[in-house]
Design a protein around this motif. Structure first.
Motif, PDB file in Angstrom:
ATOM      1  N   THR A   7       0.837  -1.198   0.000  1.00 26.86           N
ATOM      2  CA  THR A   7       0.000   0.000   0.000  1.00 26.86           C
ATOM      3  C   THR A   7       0.870   1.246   0.000  1.00 26.86           C
ATOM      4  OG1 THR A   7      -0.096   0.204   2.402  1.00 26.86           O
ATOM      5  CG2 THR A   7      -1.742  -1.208   1.371  1.00 26.86           C
ATOM      6  N   GLY A   8       0.300   2.345  -0.469  1.00 27.96           N
ATOM      7  CA  GLY A   8       1.044   3.592  -0.417  1.00 27.96           C
ATOM      8  C   GLY A   8       0.313   4.724  -1.100  1.00 27.96           C
ATOM      9  N   THR A   9       0.921   5.878  -1.009  1.00 27.16           N
ATOM     10  CA  THR A   9       0.411   7.085  -1.640  1.00 27.16           C
ATOM     11  C   THR A   9       0.834   7.128  -3.107  1.00 27.16           C
ATOM     12  OG1 THR A   9       0.509   8.265   0.462  1.00 27.16           O
ATOM     13  CG2 THR A   9       0.484   9.601  -1.538  1.00 27.16           C
ATOM     14  N   PHE A  10       2.120   6.895  -3.354  1.00 22.25           N
ATOM     15  CA  PHE A  10       2.701   6.874  -4.701  1.00 22.25           C
ATOM     16  C   PHE A  10       2.431   8.178  -5.435  1.00 22.25           C
ATOM     17  CE2 PHE A  10       1.443   2.487  -3.589  1.00 22.25           C
ATOM     18  CZ  PHE A  10       2.717   1.925  -3.473  1.00 22.25           C
ATOM     19  N   ASP A  11       2.618   9.299  -4.724  1.00 22.37           N
ATOM     20  CA  ASP A  11       2.272  10.597  -5.299  1.00 22.37           C
ATOM     21  C   ASP A  11       3.230  11.001  -6.408  1.00 22.37           C
ATOM     22  OD1 ASP A  11       0.923  12.904  -5.779  1.00 22.37           O
ATOM     23  OD2 ASP A  11       1.497  13.904  -3.938  1.00 22.37           O
ATOM     24  N   LEU A  12       4.465  11.175  -6.099  1.00 20.28           N
ATOM     25  CA  LEU A  12       5.487  11.413  -7.119  1.00 20.28           C
ATOM     26  C   LEU A  12       6.308  10.125  -7.189  1.00 20.28           C
ATOM     27  CD1 LEU A  12       6.656  15.019  -6.159  1.00 20.28           C
ATOM     28  CD2 LEU A  12       5.117  14.354  -8.013  1.00 20.28           C
ATOM     29  N   LEU A  13       6.002   9.299  -8.164  1.00 24.23           N
ATOM     30  CA  LEU A  13       6.627   7.986  -8.268  1.00 24.23           C
ATOM     31  C   LEU A  13       8.137   8.132  -8.390  1.00 24.23           C
ATOM     32  CD1 LEU A  13       5.579   5.092  -8.303  1.00 24.23           C
ATOM     33  CD2 LEU A  13       5.568   5.201 -10.796  1.00 24.23           C
ATOM     34  N   HIS A  14       8.876   7.417  -7.533  1.00 28.93           N
ATOM     35  CA  HIS A  14      10.341   7.520  -7.513  1.00 28.93           C
ATOM     36  C   HIS A  14      10.949   6.155  -7.214  1.00 28.93           C
ATOM     37  CE1 HIS A  14      10.009   7.408  -3.136  1.00 28.93           C
ATOM     38  NE2 HIS A  14       9.133   8.404  -3.209  1.00 28.93           N
ATOM     39  N   MET A  15      12.258   6.072  -7.224  1.00 29.76           N
ATOM     40  CA  MET A  15      12.953   4.795  -7.074  1.00 29.76           C
ATOM     41  C   MET A  15      12.728   4.150  -5.704  1.00 29.76           C
ATOM     42  SD  MET A  15      14.003   3.871  -9.926  1.00 29.76           S
ATOM     43  CE  MET A  15      14.802   2.379  -9.353  1.00 29.76           C
ATOM     44  N   LEU A  58      -0.761   5.111 -12.817  1.00 28.14           N
ATOM     45  CA  LEU A  58       0.700   4.930 -12.868  1.00 28.14           C
ATOM     46  C   LEU A  58       1.097   3.581 -12.278  1.00 28.14           C
ATOM     47  CD1 LEU A  58       1.928   8.497 -11.833  1.00 28.14           C
ATOM     48  CD2 LEU A  58       2.394   7.343 -14.009  1.00 28.14           C
ATOM     49  N   ILE A  59       0.526   3.238 -11.136  1.00 27.64           N
ATOM     50  CA  ILE A  59       0.850   1.960 -10.490  1.00 27.64           C
ATOM     51  C   ILE A  59       0.392   0.793 -11.362  1.00 27.64           C
ATOM     52  CG2 ILE A  59       0.335   0.489  -8.492  1.00 27.64           C
ATOM     53  CD1 ILE A  59       2.404   2.754  -7.981  1.00 27.64           C
ATOM     54  N   GLN A  60      -0.785   0.905 -11.974  1.00 26.66           N
ATOM     55  CA  GLN A  60      -1.284  -0.161 -12.847  1.00 26.66           C
ATOM     56  C   GLN A  60      -0.375  -0.395 -14.047  1.00 26.66           C
ATOM     57  OE1 GLN A  60      -5.219   1.468 -13.515  1.00 26.66           O
ATOM     58  NE2 GLN A  60      -6.159  -0.001 -12.118  1.00 26.66           N
ATOM     59  N   GLU A  61       0.327   0.626 -14.479  1.00 25.41           N
ATOM     60  CA  GLU A  61       1.208   0.513 -15.642  1.00 25.41           C
ATOM     61  C   GLU A  61       2.548  -0.173 -15.340  1.00 25.41           C
ATOM     62  OE1 GLU A  61       0.630   1.089 -18.862  1.00 25.41           O
ATOM     63  OE2 GLU A  61      -1.438   1.574 -18.333  1.00 25.41           O
ATOM     64  N   LEU A  62       2.877  -0.313 -14.073  1.00 25.28           N
ATOM     65  CA  LEU A  62       4.149  -0.954 -13.718  1.00 25.28           C
ATOM     66  C   LEU A  62       4.047  -2.449 -13.959  1.00 25.28           C
ATOM     67  CD1 LEU A  62       4.945   0.931 -10.389  1.00 25.28           C
ATOM     68  CD2 LEU A  62       5.899   1.372 -12.671  1.00 25.28           C
ATOM     69  N   LYS A  63       5.017  -3.013 -14.695  1.00 23.62           N
ATOM     70  CA  LYS A  63       4.919  -4.430 -15.040  1.00 23.62           C
ATOM     71  C   LYS A  63       5.082  -5.354 -13.837  1.00 23.62           C
ATOM     72  CE  LYS A  63       9.630  -4.489 -16.850  1.00 23.62           C
ATOM     73  NZ  LYS A  63      10.422  -4.709 -18.038  1.00 23.62           N
ATOM     74  N   ILE A  64       5.669  -4.892 -12.768  1.00 25.19           N
ATOM     75  CA  ILE A  64       5.826  -5.711 -11.567  1.00 25.19           C
ATOM     76  C   ILE A  64       4.501  -5.892 -10.817  1.00 25.19           C
ATOM     77  CG2 ILE A  64       6.441  -3.823  -9.999  1.00 25.19           C
ATOM     78  CD1 ILE A  64       8.551  -5.775  -8.839  1.00 25.19           C
ATOM     79  N   VAL A  65       3.547  -4.980 -11.062  1.00 22.16           N
ATOM     80  CA  VAL A  65       2.263  -4.986 -10.359  1.00 22.16           C
ATOM     81  C   VAL A  65       1.261  -5.841 -11.128  1.00 22.16           C
ATOM     82  CG1 VAL A  65       0.344  -3.517  -9.593  1.00 22.16           C
ATOM     83  CG2 VAL A  65       2.707  -2.712  -9.366  1.00 22.16           C
ATOM     84  N   ASN A  66       0.647  -6.795 -10.429  1.00 23.33           N
ATOM     85  CA  ASN A  66      -0.366  -7.645 -11.054  1.00 23.33           C
ATOM     86  C   ASN A  66      -1.754  -7.004 -11.051  1.00 23.33           C
ATOM     87  OD1 ASN A  66       1.641  -9.804  -9.522  1.00 23.33           O
ATOM     88  ND2 ASN A  66       1.136 -10.303 -11.636  1.00 23.33           N
ATOM     89  N   ASP A 127      14.964  10.143  -3.636  1.00 19.14           N
ATOM     90  CA  ASP A 127      14.361   8.837  -3.390  1.00 19.14           C
ATOM     91  C   ASP A 127      13.162   8.913  -2.446  1.00 19.14           C
ATOM     92  OD1 ASP A 127      15.684   9.358  -1.053  1.00 19.14           O
ATOM     93  OD2 ASP A 127      16.747   7.455  -0.967  1.00 19.14           O
ATOM     94  N   GLY A 128      12.629  10.102  -2.252  1.00 20.05           N
ATOM     95  CA  GLY A 128      11.455  10.277  -1.399  1.00 20.05           C
ATOM     96  C   GLY A 128      10.645  11.468  -1.872  1.00 20.05           C
ATOM     97  N   THR A 129       9.339  11.361  -1.769  1.00 24.17           N
ATOM     98  CA  THR A 129       8.456  12.420  -2.268  1.00 24.17           C
ATOM     99  C   THR A 129       8.739  13.755  -1.595  1.00 24.17           C
ATOM    100  OG1 THR A 129       6.748  10.780  -2.729  1.00 24.17           O
ATOM    101  CG2 THR A 129       6.043  13.084  -2.598  1.00 24.17           C
TER     102      THR A 129
END
Length: 152
Positions: A7-15, A58-66, A127-129
Motif C-alpha cells: 500500500t502507499g500514496t505513490f504521489d510522485l513515483l520515484h525509485m 501509474l501503479i497499474q502501468e508498472l509491469k511488476i504490479v499484477n 528517493d522520497g516524495t
C-alpha cells in the motif's frame, strides 16, 4: 500461489517506491497494490500533487504490479477483505503498527503475515516524495533570487 499486498500514496513515483514494490513482489507470486485516496493522503501526509486516479493509473502501468486498487477512506481493512492477501508488505517508513494490523485482521478472521520491508538506500536526494518536493521548492527559490539579482 502467494498473494502479497503493498500500500502507499505513490504521489510522485520515484525509485524508493520501485524498490518497495520489487521487495514486496519477492515475497510471493502476485502483487496487489492499494493506492491511497486523495483524502487519506491529505490526512496522513500532504496535499497530493497527482490526483488518485493518476496515481492509480501509474501503479497499474508498472509491469511488476499484477493488480492495483484504490483504497477506501473510512475502513482501510475493507480492501484487505476483498484482496485476501497472504502477506501485507509495509514500507520501512509507513506509520502502520504491525501489532495493531495483526489484531484487526484477527478480529475480522483474516490471516495475513505482516512484513516490514527495509529502507531503500541509493545515495540520491530524490528517493522520497518530500525530498523531491523540497528540491523543487529550493530550485524555484534560487531561480527567483537570481531573477531579483539580475533585475528581471
Amino acid at each position: 500461489m502467494v498473494k502479497v499486498m503493498a500500500t502507499g500514496t505513490f504521489d510522485l513515483l520515484h525509485m524508493g517506491h520501485i524498490f518497495y514494490l520489487k521487495e514486496a513482489k519477492k515475497l510471493g507470486n502476485k502483487l496487489s497494490v492499494v493506492v491511497a485516496t486523495d483524502s487519506t493522503v491529505r490526512k496522513l501526509k500532504h496535499e497530493p500533487i497527482n490526483p488518485e486516479e493518476t496515481r492509480l493509473n501509474l501503479i497499474q502501468e508498472l509491469k511488476i504490479v499484477n493488480e492495483a486498487f484504490l483504497g477506501y477512506e473510512k475502513d482501510m481493512y475493507k480492501i484487505v477483505e476483498e484482496i485476501k492477501p497472504d502477506i501485507i508488505a509495509i514500507g520501512y517508513d509507513q506509520i502502520h503498527d504491525e501489532d495493531k494490523i495483526t489484531k484487526e485482521l484477527d478480529e475480522r478472521s483474516l490471516s495475513a503475515k505482516i512484513i516490514r520491508l527495509s529502507e531503500y538506500k541509493c545515495g540520491s536526494d530524490l528517493d522520497g516524495t518530500r525530498r523531491i518536493i523540497q528540491k523543487i521548492i529550493s530550485a524555484y527559490e534560487f531561480q527567483k533570487k537570481m531573477e531579483r539579482l539580475e533585475g528581471k
